[in-house]
Design an enzyme around this catalytic site. Structure first.
Site, PDB file in Angstrom:
ATOM      1  N   ASP A 363       0.846  -1.187   0.000  1.00 26.25           N
ATOM      2  CA  ASP A 363       0.000   0.000   0.000  1.00 26.25           C
ATOM      3  C   ASP A 363       0.882   1.237   0.000  1.00 26.25           C
ATOM      4  O   ASP A 363       1.696   1.444   0.890  1.00 26.25           O
ATOM      5  CB  ASP A 363      -0.947  -0.034   1.195  1.00 26.25           C
ATOM      6  N   THR A 364       0.681   2.062  -1.011  1.00 20.79           N
ATOM      7  CA  THR A 364       1.665   3.046  -1.435  1.00 20.79           C
ATOM      8  C   THR A 364       0.933   4.200  -2.094  1.00 20.79           C
ATOM      9  O   THR A 364      -0.214   4.060  -2.486  1.00 20.79           O
ATOM     10  CB  THR A 364       2.609   2.371  -2.463  1.00 20.79           C
TER      11      THR A 364
END
Length: 551
Positions: A363-364
């Site tokens: 998750d970025t």
């Protein structure tokens, strides 16, 4: 022209001067304000990155890492910046084994075993902007938007509500129920113990105080001052291993970007410890084949890109780690010869089997900026899993990343844990040049999906001439696994025709249909600069909460 093929829900945003795209509209607005006030791409990126670290806290923040590609129109130079943190001095395989662990925990203090590099990255980029890009906006001013939203609050997005609730699920051992961490519960849940709902205001008072201190004292507060001491003290009080000395010793490094040629364009990405060479390797394989002769969206198209991904990932998984600890033969891996060797392994009638279970998380946020002066930034920032380690040092508001949980506790593994080592990183921002100037600034969130989505964007824009927004919105795929699964599958959005799915299954792919526009596919963004008119064309992903803005 097949108009349906190029259709998109949103229009491509066009502007004559400057453009920014991020996966959260408030971050895009923060960066656009800087651009309209005369700031450059780096300054706008810092304003946007600090803001999105507040308003998208499940995806990134000042407790994580970032990586940059920066094009300086004054010097005509493209520079890379690696601002990922290293493991602590006491981070050893033996330490974890003595705790009775076979792998590093993803959550809690033991998962927060690498120094967060994000703040140092912002400051190093800002110093470069001042010194070499005529930057004129102060560090303090650039953090004001982030401070405002932390102090006064912002509306929770559906994405944050969903991922918070997922992590309040007490049925999934250590990976969920983050409410067991008192600071997480205090900040990200209501007094009822449930997540804030979409549209409700959430405030992060402790983070606001931390950001105000950073705006006045700079990164030394985070790495040498009171914040560094608070991080180290609370981690150690809870069994963690990062120390004050680890934070003091952090450094961010300028690096030379990697590049390959694709269809007459120069494609750039970052070197290890990022997986940038895997993204380039996929394109290097495709460059040996006549991709434009294959119908986009056909079973052959998906099959080819999935197979190229598998082959590139085999090279990646054999070599990728901190290059200071293990040599990586990048010239060989990215050579035309290697690309042809791998391309020749692809059969259009049968899928290859990749034995390694691929990591399902990542998750970025990715954001891109092109300014009115010709400068460009491709920036990616992350805390790894949603909400990272889940551990927040008391009264700081800083969600610490768990990127170091990706280290292996097998001493023979290329990415084995050692002190002061950078782990294998999925983050990899990209740019494509046409001649001497930037042509595409692009990237995506999504861990293992980043190289795959980058390949989708590049082929659809360069090989099939999709408009920018249509390329982003087109049906995507993801080769890999999900939590709890024992094998990799090909996840296809439901918009992919049934006949294509059946053809892929006949070739041996394990096909899994997922919902349309699912954020499992990542939040991608693109800015294209027309070489003749210099008009900027931007797009943001409807799978996220972002916006492309220009003026």
């Amino acid at each position: 022209m097949n108009k349906q093929r190029y259709w998109s829900y949103r229009p491509t945003v066009m502007a004559p001067n400057a453009m920014i795209t991020t996966p959260h509209y408030l971050a895009s607005q923060a960066g656009m304000k800087v651009l309209q006030e005369g700031g450059n791409a780096v300054e706008a990126a810092i304003a946007a990155a600090s803001t999105i670290g507040v308003v998208y806290p499940h995806m990134n923040g000042i407790g994580g890492d970032n990586f940059w590609l920066i094009y300086n129109s004054n010097s005509k130079e493209l520079k890379g910046l690696n601002s990922s943190g290293r493991s602590g001095g006491y981070a050893t395989i033996d330490f974890y084994k003595k705790q009775g662990l076979e792998k590093i925990p993803a959550r809690g203090p033991l998962g927060a075993n690498t120094v967060p590099g994000a703040v140092a990255g912002w400051e190093k980029a800002h110093d470069y902007s001042v010194d070499s890009m005529k930057g004129s906006i102060s560090w303090e001013d650039l953090l004001q938007s982030a401070i405002h939203y932390a102090k006064e609050g912002f509306p929770v997005t559906p994405s944050q509500e969903y991922w918070t609730n997922v992590n309040l699920d007490e049925t999934d051992d250590q990976l969920r129920h983050l409410q067991r961490f008192s600071e997480f519960k205090k900040i990200f849940t209501k007094t009822s113990g449930f997540s804030y709902h979409s549209g409700e205001i959430i405030k992060q008072k402790d983070l606001a105080i931390t950001l105000e201190g950073l705006s006045k004292e700079g990164s030394r507060l985070f790495y040498q001052g009171a914040i560094a001491k608070a991080i180290a003290e609370d981690l150690q009080n809870n069994g963690g291993i990062l120390t004050y000395d680890d934070l003091v010793s952090h450094r961010s490094d300028w690096v030379k970007p990697l590049s390959i040629e694709y269809r007459g364009y120069d494609v750039y990405n970052l070197p290890p410890n990022t997986q940038g060479f895997a993204s380039l390797s996929i394109l290097n394989i495709l460059n040996q084949l006549d991709v434009p002769e294959i119908e986009e969206g056909s079973a052959d198209y998906y099959h080819l890109l999935i197979e190229a991904t598998k082959l590139a990932f085999e090279d990646r998984d054999h070599y990728l780690t901190d290059p200071d600890f293990s040599p990586i033969p990048l010239d060989k891996l990215l050579s035309s010869k290697r690309g042809l060797e791998l391309a020749n392994k692809i059969s259009f009638s049968k899928s290859l089997t990749l034995q390694k279970q691929m990591d399902p998380k990542g998750d970025t946020v990715w954001l891109g900026v092109v300014d009115q002066y010709g400068n460009a930034v491709s920036l990616i920032q992350s805390i790894y899993h949603e909400y990272g380690s889940g551990f927040i040092p008391k009264n700081t508001g800083i969600v610490l990343q768990n990127r170091g949980s990706f280290f292996s506790l097998n001493e023979n593994h290329v990415n084995c844990l050692l002190p002061k080592k950078r782990t294998y990183h999925t983050l990899n921002p990209a740019m494509i040049f046409k001649g001497e100037l930037p042509f595409l600034v692009y990237g995506t969130m999504g861990g293992e999906g980043q190289p795959q989505t980058q390949a989708a964007l590049v082929t659809r824009i360069l090989d099939y001439h999709f408009p920018i927004q249509a390329a982003i919105e087109a049906p995507r795929w993801l080769y890999g696994r999900t939590w709890g699964a024992e094998s990799n599958s090909v996840k296809l959005e439901g918009r992919v025709p049934k006949g294509v799915c059946e053809s892929l299954e006949k070739r041996g792919h394990q096909v899994e249909i997922v919902e349309d526009y699912t954020d499992v596919m990542g939040h991608a963004g693109v800015i294209k600069i027309d070489p003749d008119s210099q008009i900027k064309f931007g797009g943001a992903d409807p799978r996220g909460d972002g916006a492309a803005l220009g003026f």
